[in-house]
Scaffold this motif. Structure first.
Motif, PDB file in Angstrom:
ATOM      1  N   LYS A   1      -5.496 -10.068   7.294  1.00 54.64           N
ATOM      2  CA  LYS A   1      -4.623  -9.999   8.553  1.00 54.64           C
ATOM      3  C   LYS A   1      -4.731  -8.502   8.982  1.00 54.64           C
ATOM      4  CE  LYS A   1      -0.327 -10.611  10.944  1.00 54.64           C
ATOM      5  NZ  LYS A   1       1.123 -10.966  10.676  1.00 54.64           N
ATOM      6  N   ASP A   2      -5.131  -8.361  10.138  1.00 56.66           N
ATOM      7  CA  ASP A   2      -5.377  -6.840  11.109  1.00 56.66           C
ATOM      8  C   ASP A   2      -6.287  -6.083  10.375  1.00 56.66           C
ATOM      9  OD1 ASP A   2      -3.287  -7.760  12.809  1.00 56.66           O
ATOM     10  OD2 ASP A   2      -1.621  -6.815  11.723  1.00 56.66           O
TER      11      ASP A   2
ATOM     12  N   LEU B   1      -3.885   5.232   9.400  1.00 57.30           N
ATOM     13  CA  LEU B   1      -4.387   3.921   9.893  1.00 57.30           C
ATOM     14  C   LEU B   1      -3.283   2.856  10.072  1.00 57.30           C
ATOM     15  CD1 LEU B   1      -7.179   3.645   7.416  1.00 57.30           C
ATOM     16  CD2 LEU B   1      -7.427   4.061   9.962  1.00 57.30           C
ATOM     17  N   GLY B   2      -2.061   3.034   9.743  1.00 61.57           N
ATOM     18  CA  GLY B   2      -1.153   2.391  10.142  1.00 61.57           C
ATOM     19  C   GLY B   2      -0.983   0.998   9.267  1.00 61.57           C
ATOM     20  N   MET B   3      -1.586   1.162   7.640  1.00 61.06           N
ATOM     21  CA  MET B   3      -1.795   0.201   6.857  1.00 61.06           C
ATOM     22  C   MET B   3      -0.628   0.367   5.803  1.00 61.06           C
ATOM     23  SD  MET B   3      -5.774  -0.303   6.607  1.00 61.06           S
ATOM     24  CE  MET B   3      -5.716  -1.522   5.288  1.00 61.06           C
ATOM     25  N   THR B   4       0.550  -0.436   5.869  1.00 64.51           N
ATOM     26  CA  THR B   4       1.452  -0.301   4.867  1.00 64.51           C
ATOM     27  C   THR B   4       1.260  -1.394   3.893  1.00 64.51           C
ATOM     28  OG1 THR B   4       3.026  -1.490   6.260  1.00 64.51           O
ATOM     29  CG2 THR B   4       2.940   0.966   6.411  1.00 64.51           C
ATOM     30  N   SER B   5       0.411  -2.452   4.233  1.00 65.75           N
ATOM     31  CA  SER B   5       0.220  -3.556   3.356  1.00 65.75           C
ATOM     32  C   SER B   5      -0.830  -4.410   3.700  1.00 65.75           C
ATOM     33  CB  SER B   5       1.783  -4.532   3.387  1.00 65.75           C
ATOM     34  OG  SER B   5       1.831  -5.086   4.734  1.00 65.75           O
TER      35      SER B   5
ATOM     36  N   LEU C   1       0.888  -1.006   0.053  1.00 63.42           N
ATOM     37  CA  LEU C   1       0.027  -0.112  -0.019  1.00 63.42           C
ATOM     38  C   LEU C   1       0.811   1.243   0.009  1.00 63.42           C
ATOM     39  CD1 LEU C   1      -2.803  -1.051   2.309  1.00 63.42           C
ATOM     40  CD2 LEU C   1      -2.759  -1.326   0.039  1.00 63.42           C
ATOM     41  N   THR C   2       2.209   1.226   0.111  1.00 66.01           N
ATOM     42  CA  THR C   2       2.888   2.396  -0.119  1.00 66.01           C
ATOM     43  C   THR C   2       3.118   3.002  -1.156  1.00 66.01           C
ATOM     44  OG1 THR C   2       5.171   0.881  -0.124  1.00 66.01           O
ATOM     45  CG2 THR C   2       4.296   1.498   2.117  1.00 66.01           C
ATOM     46  N   SER C   3       2.663   1.997  -2.195  1.00 68.96           N
ATOM     47  CA  SER C   3       2.705   2.582  -3.583  1.00 68.96           C
ATOM     48  C   SER C   3       1.684   3.323  -4.222  1.00 68.96           C
ATOM     49  CB  SER C   3       3.028   1.257  -4.607  1.00 68.96           C
ATOM     50  OG  SER C   3       4.061   0.693  -4.111  1.00 68.96           O
TER      51      SER C   3
ATOM     52  N   PHE D   1     -19.351  -9.452   8.237  1.00 70.49           N
ATOM     53  CA  PHE D   1     -17.957  -8.694   8.471  1.00 70.49           C
ATOM     54  C   PHE D   1     -17.647  -9.060   9.796  1.00 70.49           C
ATOM     55  CE2 PHE D   1     -15.200  -5.405  10.191  1.00 70.49           C
ATOM     56  CZ  PHE D   1     -13.971  -5.640   9.003  1.00 70.49           C
ATOM     57  N   GLU D   2     -16.407  -9.761   9.910  1.00 70.85           N
ATOM     58  CA  GLU D   2     -15.836 -10.112  11.093  1.00 70.85           C
ATOM     59  C   GLU D   2     -14.628  -9.246  11.301  1.00 70.85           C
ATOM     60  OE1 GLU D   2     -14.396 -13.917  13.893  1.00 70.85           O
ATOM     61  OE2 GLU D   2     -14.997 -13.960  11.580  1.00 70.85           O
ATOM     62  N   ASP D   3     -14.580  -8.488  12.511  1.00 67.14           N
ATOM     63  CA  ASP D   3     -13.377  -7.488  12.663  1.00 67.14           C
ATOM     64  C   ASP D   3     -12.271  -7.981  13.061  1.00 67.14           C
ATOM     65  OD1 ASP D   3     -12.805  -4.457  12.897  1.00 67.14           O
ATOM     66  OD2 ASP D   3     -12.437  -5.337  14.647  1.00 67.14           O
ATOM     67  N   ALA D   4     -11.143  -7.416  12.577  1.00 65.30           N
ATOM     68  CA  ALA D   4      -9.972  -7.867  13.133  1.00 65.30           C
ATOM     69  C   ALA D   4      -8.957  -6.554  13.404  1.00 65.30           C
ATOM     70  CB  ALA D   4      -9.146  -8.773  12.180  1.00 65.30           C
ATOM     71  N   SER D   5      -9.730  -5.518  14.102  1.00 67.35           N
ATOM     72  CA  SER D   5      -9.147  -4.275  14.633  1.00 67.35           C
ATOM     73  C   SER D   5      -9.146  -3.229  13.598  1.00 67.35           C
ATOM     74  CB  SER D   5      -7.713  -4.647  14.805  1.00 67.35           C
ATOM     75  OG  SER D   5      -6.668  -4.526  13.683  1.00 67.35           O
ATOM     76  N   ILE D   6      -9.593  -3.263  12.416  1.00 70.33           N
ATOM     77  CA  ILE D   6      -9.832  -2.396  11.454  1.00 70.33           C
ATOM     78  C   ILE D   6     -10.869  -1.177  11.909  1.00 70.33           C
ATOM     79  CG2 ILE D   6     -11.487  -3.414   9.776  1.00 70.33           C
ATOM     80  CD1 ILE D   6      -8.522  -0.844   8.770  1.00 70.33           C
TER      81      ILE D   6
END
Length: 398
Positions: free
Chosen positions: A234-235, A202-206, A187-189, A296-301
């Protein structure tokens, strides 16, 4: 005399062998013709610049695939069929079908796909409409690594894909499943400044996850059931879809192909598109809705999104959640669906207080014909939840 007699016997045997061998040789052109006969239901045609046969191996050189409605064919390159044999009814069985690796570059992007293969392929000798003998069947299809690069940097990859198909007893239908494994996205691209900033906060780089699905299709009723279609990252969380409807028969598929072909043959594109739209509307009325759900089952998002949205408004994530709990009833009141409004509000409150899972399902007491759904949507849209049996729940045991 004995020598001459022995020599003549050898010659006779050689002549017999030379005459007999063509009868047992594979006919590559016939295989391709029967392949296309089974593909006709799907509106697909495969062509080849040359068909080569070597023992039980048939090679299609310069192969192309043309689908109904597509502007241009897809170049497949060389297709190698190994372990080919006739089945006694004029059809063919193929152990494996291998495709050339893909390595395509356009502008600054490159896509590569390795080890593309299909196994357990069956091509019927005679197409029998309304049966599985009218379709090209296979047991499994797979690929090796898939990579996408942009400007020399890998932005997406997956370790491979696998799909399996199993015939039901008595050829009553098919069961299928598929898995896309080890999906990774960088996601950095992302180039859009706003999106890039949001992802950073959001701390999402990938992204790291997989996609899986399974279901079945019954031939006579045309009941297509997608029992599971899950995107699990994941996450982030797991989004699962399911859908079941009837009427998706081979005749229905043929109707779609005929409508598309008629549209392509009409030089007046505006008229052709209008006619195609009307045909599709008519065909859809043959379908019946059985059920559907999305969960939808949440995993911290969820907490991350609330914190981010709150920071944009100068409040905490918890304060943002409370704000949404008050805003949601006002927004959905415009739907004029009191029962559904109460369910949505209750589920939203439960989920926002403790994000676990959220489910929207539609399970009517009896299957609902599509014309009834369309009539309700146009005449009394507020009745749709009752017609489809819609429910909204949160934090159920999964």
């Amino acid at each position: 005399m004995m020598r001459n007699s022995h020599f003549r016997t050898l010659l006779a045997g050689a002549a017999l062998a030379s005459l007999a061998s063509p009868a047992f040789a594979l006919d590559g052109a016939d295989l391709l013709a029967k392949l296309n006969a089974t593909y006709a239901t799907s509106g697909v045609t495969v062509s080849s610049s040359n068909v080569a046969v070597d023992g039980s191996t048939v090679t299609l050189e310069g192969a192309e695939l043309k689908a109904t409605g597509a502007e241009a064919p897809i170049k497949l390159g060389t297709i190698t069929m190994e372990g080919v044999e006739e089945d006694g009814d004029g059809g063919y069985k193929i152990e494996t079908v291998g495709f050339a690796d893909v390595n395509a570059t356009e502008a600054e992007s490159t896509v590569s796909v390795k080890d593309i293969a299909i196994s357990g392929v069956t091509i019927p000798g005679t197409v029998k409409p309304g049966t599985l003998e009218s379709l090209l069947m296979y047991e499994s299809a797979s690929t090796g690594p898939i990579n996408v690069s942009a400007k020399g940097k890998e932005v997406f990859s997956m370790s491979g894909m696998e799909a399996n198909i199993t015939r039901m007893d008595g050829d009553a239908g098919l069961e299928f499943d598929a898995t896309l494994s080890d999906l990774k996205a960088d996601l950095t691209s992302v180039e859009d400044p706003k999106a890039k900033d949001t992802l950073a906060k959001l701390g999402m780089t990938s992204l790291d996850g997989k996609v899986s699905m399974s279901g079945s299709w019954e031939l006579a009723s045309g009941k297509l059931a997608v029992d599971e279609y899950t995107f699990d990252f994941k996450d982030v969380g797991s989004l699962s879809l399911s859908l079941e409807f009837s009427g998706y028969t081979l005749d229905f598929l043929k109707g779609i192909q005929d409508a598309i072909k008629a549209s392509e043959a009409n030089p007046n594109k505006e008229e052709a598109n209008a006619a195609l739209g009307m045909s599709m509307m008519g065909l859809v009325q043959q379908l019946t809705f059985n059920s559907a759900s999305i969960s939808f089952e949440d995993a911290s998002i969820t907490k991350k999104l609330l914190d981010y949205a709150g920071s944009e408004q100068g409040v905490t994530g918890e304060q943002m959640a409370q704000s949404l709990k008050g805003l949601i009833p006002v927004m959905i009141a415009q739907l004029n669906m009191p029962d559904l409004q109460n369910q949505i509000s209750a589920a939203a409150n439960t989920f926002l207080d403790d994000p676990k899972n959220l489910t929207i399902s539609a399970e009517p007491k009896e299957p609902v014909p599509f014309p009834m759904i369309m009539g309700a949507a146009m005449g009394a849209p507020q009745t749709i939840p009752q017609v489809l049996g819609v429910t909204v729940t949160a934090n159920d045991e999964m």
